[in-house]
Design a protein around this motif. Structure first.
Motif, PDB file in Angstrom:
ATOM      1  N   GLY A 187      24.157  -9.195  34.782  1.00 35.07           N
ATOM      2  CA  GLY A 187      24.503  -8.485  33.562  1.00 35.07           C
ATOM      3  C   GLY A 187      23.489  -8.675  32.453  1.00 35.07           C
ATOM      4  N   LEU A 188      22.528  -9.587  32.661  1.00 34.77           N
ATOM      5  CA  LEU A 188      21.477  -9.841  31.687  1.00 34.77           C
ATOM      6  C   LEU A 188      20.131  -9.794  32.405  1.00 34.77           C
ATOM      7  N   ASP A 189      19.090  -9.479  31.667  1.00 39.42           N
ATOM      8  CA  ASP A 189      17.761  -9.293  32.258  1.00 39.42           C
ATOM      9  C   ASP A 189      17.292 -10.558  32.983  1.00 39.42           C
ATOM     10  N   GLY A 190      17.150 -10.457  34.293  1.00 38.16           N
ATOM     11  CA  GLY A 190      16.604 -11.555  35.082  1.00 38.16           C
ATOM     12  C   GLY A 190      17.577 -12.651  35.444  1.00 38.16           C
ATOM     13  N   LEU A 191      18.821 -12.585  34.982  1.00 36.49           N
ATOM     14  CA  LEU A 191      19.762 -13.678  35.234  1.00 36.49           C
ATOM     15  C   LEU A 191      20.067 -13.829  36.718  1.00 36.49           C
ATOM     16  N   ALA A 192      20.445 -12.743  37.376  1.00 35.44           N
ATOM     17  CA  ALA A 192      20.783 -12.823  38.801  1.00 35.44           C
ATOM     18  C   ALA A 192      19.545 -13.103  39.648  1.00 35.44           C
ATOM     19  N   GLY A 193      18.418 -12.475  39.306  1.00 33.99           N
ATOM     20  CA  GLY A 193      17.200 -12.674  40.084  1.00 33.99           C
ATOM     21  C   GLY A 193      16.696 -14.102  40.021  1.00 33.99           C
ATOM     22  N   GLY A 194      16.649 -14.672  38.822  1.00 26.06           N
ATOM     23  CA  GLY A 194      16.181 -16.042  38.680  1.00 26.06           C
ATOM     24  C   GLY A 194      17.123 -17.040  39.322  1.00 26.06           C
ATOM     25  N   SER A 195      18.427 -16.839  39.156  1.00 28.00           N
ATOM     26  CA  SER A 195      19.417 -17.740  39.754  1.00 28.00           C
ATOM     27  C   SER A 195      19.368 -17.660  41.281  1.00 28.00           C
ATOM     28  N   SER A 196      19.218 -16.455  41.809  1.00 29.84           N
ATOM     29  CA  SER A 196      19.134 -16.282  43.259  1.00 29.84           C
ATOM     30  C   SER A 196      17.905 -16.973  43.829  1.00 29.84           C
ATOM     31  N   ALA A 197      16.778 -16.883  43.118  1.00 35.59           N
ATOM     32  CA  ALA A 197      15.558 -17.541  43.580  1.00 35.59           C
ATOM     33  C   ALA A 197      15.776 -19.041  43.744  1.00 35.59           C
ATOM     34  N   MET A 198      16.533 -19.650  42.828  1.00 36.12           N
ATOM     35  CA  MET A 198      16.809 -21.084  42.930  1.00 36.12           C
ATOM     36  C   MET A 198      17.690 -21.393  44.134  1.00 36.12           C
ATOM     37  N   VAL A 199      18.691 -20.563  44.368  1.00 42.13           N
ATOM     38  CA  VAL A 199      19.575 -20.763  45.521  1.00 42.13           C
ATOM     39  C   VAL A 199      18.784 -20.649  46.815  1.00 42.13           C
ATOM     40  N   PHE A 200      17.948 -19.620  46.927  1.00 43.64           N
ATOM     41  CA  PHE A 200      17.188 -19.427  48.160  1.00 43.64           C
ATOM     42  C   PHE A 200      16.127 -20.511  48.335  1.00 43.64           C
ATOM     43  N   GLY A 201      15.539 -20.973  47.230  1.00 38.31           N
ATOM     44  CA  GLY A 201      14.593 -22.083  47.325  1.00 38.31           C
ATOM     45  C   GLY A 201      15.274 -23.337  47.869  1.00 38.31           C
ATOM     46  N   THR A 202      16.489 -23.562  47.446  1.00 38.66           N
ATOM     47  CA  THR A 202      17.259 -24.702  47.952  1.00 38.66           C
ATOM     48  C   THR A 202      17.510 -24.559  49.445  1.00 38.66           C
ATOM     49  N   TYR A 203      17.786 -23.338  49.889  1.00 42.09           N
ATOM     50  CA  TYR A 203      18.059 -23.126  51.311  1.00 42.09           C
ATOM     51  C   TYR A 203      16.803 -23.137  52.167  1.00 42.09           C
ATOM     52  N   VAL A 204      15.642 -22.970  51.561  1.00 38.25           N
ATOM     53  CA  VAL A 204      14.400 -23.214  52.302  1.00 38.25           C
ATOM     54  C   VAL A 204      14.368 -24.680  52.731  1.00 38.25           C
ATOM     55  N   VAL A 205      14.678 -25.563  51.791  1.00 35.52           N
ATOM     56  CA  VAL A 205      14.670 -26.999  52.080  1.00 35.52           C
ATOM     57  C   VAL A 205      15.762 -27.360  53.085  1.00 35.52           C
ATOM     58  N   ILE A 206      16.976 -26.853  52.860  1.00 38.40           N
ATOM     59  CA  ILE A 206      18.094 -27.176  53.750  1.00 38.40           C
ATOM     60  C   ILE A 206      17.817 -26.703  55.176  1.00 38.40           C
ATOM     61  N   SER A 207      17.369 -25.466  55.328  1.00 40.49           N
ATOM     62  CA  SER A 207      17.126 -24.915  56.668  1.00 40.49           C
ATOM     63  C   SER A 207      15.971 -25.633  57.363  1.00 40.49           C
ATOM     64  N   PHE A 208      14.929 -25.958  56.601  1.00 35.75           N
ATOM     65  CA  PHE A 208      13.795 -26.664  57.217  1.00 35.75           C
ATOM     66  C   PHE A 208      14.217 -28.068  57.643  1.00 35.75           C
ATOM     67  N   TRP A 209      15.051 -28.718  56.841  1.00 29.53           N
ATOM     68  CA  TRP A 209      15.554 -30.042  57.215  1.00 29.53           C
ATOM     69  C   TRP A 209      16.394 -29.951  58.483  1.00 29.53           C
ATOM     70  N   GLN A 210      17.206 -28.902  58.580  1.00 32.30           N
ATOM     71  CA  GLN A 210      17.998 -28.710  59.791  1.00 32.30           C
ATOM     72  C   GLN A 210      17.097 -28.473  60.999  1.00 32.30           C
ATOM     73  N   PHE A 211      15.971 -27.810  60.797  1.00 27.19           N
ATOM     74  CA  PHE A 211      15.002 -27.596  61.877  1.00 27.19           C
ATOM     75  C   PHE A 211      14.387 -28.922  62.326  1.00 27.19           C
ATOM     76  N   ARG A 212      14.035 -29.771  61.353  1.00 26.55           N
ATOM     77  CA  ARG A 212      13.429 -31.059  61.679  1.00 26.55           C
ATOM     78  C   ARG A 212      14.394 -31.946  62.461  1.00 26.55           C
ATOM     79  N   TYR A 213      15.681 -31.823  62.186  1.00 22.62           N
ATOM     80  CA  TYR A 213      16.678 -32.682  62.821  1.00 22.62           C
ATOM     81  C   TYR A 213      17.701 -31.830  63.570  1.00 22.62           C
ATOM     82  N   ASN A 214      17.200 -30.879  64.349  1.00 24.52           N
ATOM     83  CA  ASN A 214      18.079 -29.972  65.074  1.00 24.52           C
ATOM     84  C   ASN A 214      18.296 -30.464  66.495  1.00 24.52           C
TER      85      ASN A 214
END
Length: 361
Positions: A187-214
């Motif tokens: 609803g505000l300029d860049g709010l959803a885009g910036g927040s989503s980038a942080m969520v997906f950045g977090t899941y880069v780490v989570i998914s890669f960690w799961q790969f290392r210990y899969n």
């Protein structure tokens, strides 16, 4: 690791370079955003800003993902795109198409209402059910499917097994909830885009960690994760992060283009898809905490108004409450970005602390 970096970089560059073409094309076609009359008056100046910018996010994400796989295949013969990765991309793209029709109807009818509730619900239902059936039934040599029939926090919770039918219902509810939550946040300029980038950045780490210990189901190891194709999911998360950052270049205040429902529904679908395929559905509630708060603010506003005829907030979603309280739009955006970052880091901390506990470290 190389594929993750390539996907993020390519997606970001594509989004930065492709979005201006969309801005010019949509401007020529008159594809401008309609603004609610009852919204903050400062938003009326945004009327006519090109919308449906979510097209750029989807194009950039797909491009980053496919080029990363192509470069890897040419250099070391790495595996082709996986079923888990393609399922998540299908979910995001399918919801993006639903959002595109919603945006297009708004533009053609010159109002801030697109698809009716039934039309949007049916569209989400079809995409979510197709995703759920394939994710829960796709065969594998080790019987490890893209999704589990158990609800998970960081790992499957045995007592929360929902069965096949229950899983399909759960998938639809998750898809609808996250899509609407991201949509409310947009609803505000860049709010959803910036927040989503942080969520997906977090899941880069989570998914890669799961790969290392899969590990497969027949290879029990202390602390390992039973997740199918975690590295490919990390590549998708990286591509989505890069696409959001690149789009944010043009979407940051004052926005030159809005993502529209095309983008917000697609990003919500991606959030739901990643949480299900990485088997972290409940953890995502923490990582995407800002989206949860925005959605809850709408639910609470409606519930309180219907029971007491009074408003809990000056306006919902929550970010408009602070605008009407006198905060500058950029102040609200930056402070909400900080909240999104805190939620993401707290969720990542919970993920790591669970691993430490599981391994006895």
């Amino acid at each position: 690791m190389k594929a993750i970096l390539i996907a993020a970089a390519i997606a970001m560059v594509v989004a930065i370079l492709f979005t201006p073409y969309l801005i010019r094309f949509f401007s020529r076609q008159g594809f401008g955003q309609e603004i609610r009359e009852e919204g903050p008056q400062g938003h009326q100046s945004k009327r006519g800003t090109p919308t449906m910018g979510g097209v750029a996010i989807l194009v950039a994400m797909w491009t980053g993902y496919l080029i990363a796989h192509l470069i890897n295949a040419m250099s070391d013969g790495s595996e082709a795109p996986t079923i888990s990765g393609l399922l998540v991309l299908f979910l995001a793209t399918g919801l993006g198409i639903v959002g595109f029709f919603d945006d297009f109807i708004k533009i053609r009818k010159g109002r801030n209402l697109g698809l009716n509730k039934t039309g949007k619900m049916v569209g989400m239902l079809l995409v979510a059910v197709a995703f759920a059936i394939v994710a829960s039934q796709f065969p594998d040599d080790f019987e490890l499917r893209p999704a589990s029939l158990n609800v998970s926090f960081v790992r499957d919770i045995a007592i929360l097994s929902v069965g096949t039918v229950g899983f399909i219902v759960f998938c639809y509810l998750a898809v609808a909830a996250w899509s609407n939550a991201v949509n409310f946040t947009d609803g505000l300029d860049g709010l959803a885009g910036g927040s989503s980038a942080m969520v997906f950045g977090t899941y880069v780490v989570i998914s890669f960690w799961q790969f290392r210990y899969n590990c497969g189901v027949d290879q029990p190891t202390v602390g390992c994760y039973h997740v199918r194709d975690p590295l490919d999911l990390a590549v998708i998360a990286a591509a989505a992060m890069g696409a959001c950052i690149g789009f944010l270049w043009w979407n940051a205040a004052p926005a030159k283009i809005f993502m529209g429902d095309t983008g917000s529904l697609a990003l919500g679908g991606l959030v739901a898809g990643l949480s299900i395929t990485t088997r972290t559905e409940l953890l995502m509630v923490v990582v995407g905490g800002l989206f949860v708060v925005e959605a809850l603010s709408v639910v609470l506003q409606i519930a309180v108004f219907r029971t007491s005829r009074r408003r809990l907030f000056r306006m919902a979603p929550f970010h408009h409450h602070f605008e009407l309280a006198g905060w500058a739009e950029t102040t609200v955006i930056i402070r909400f970005w900080l909240l999104a970052g805190i939620c993401a880091m707290f969720g990542l901390g919970l993920f790591y602390s669970e691993w430490l506990t599981a391994t006895g470290s």
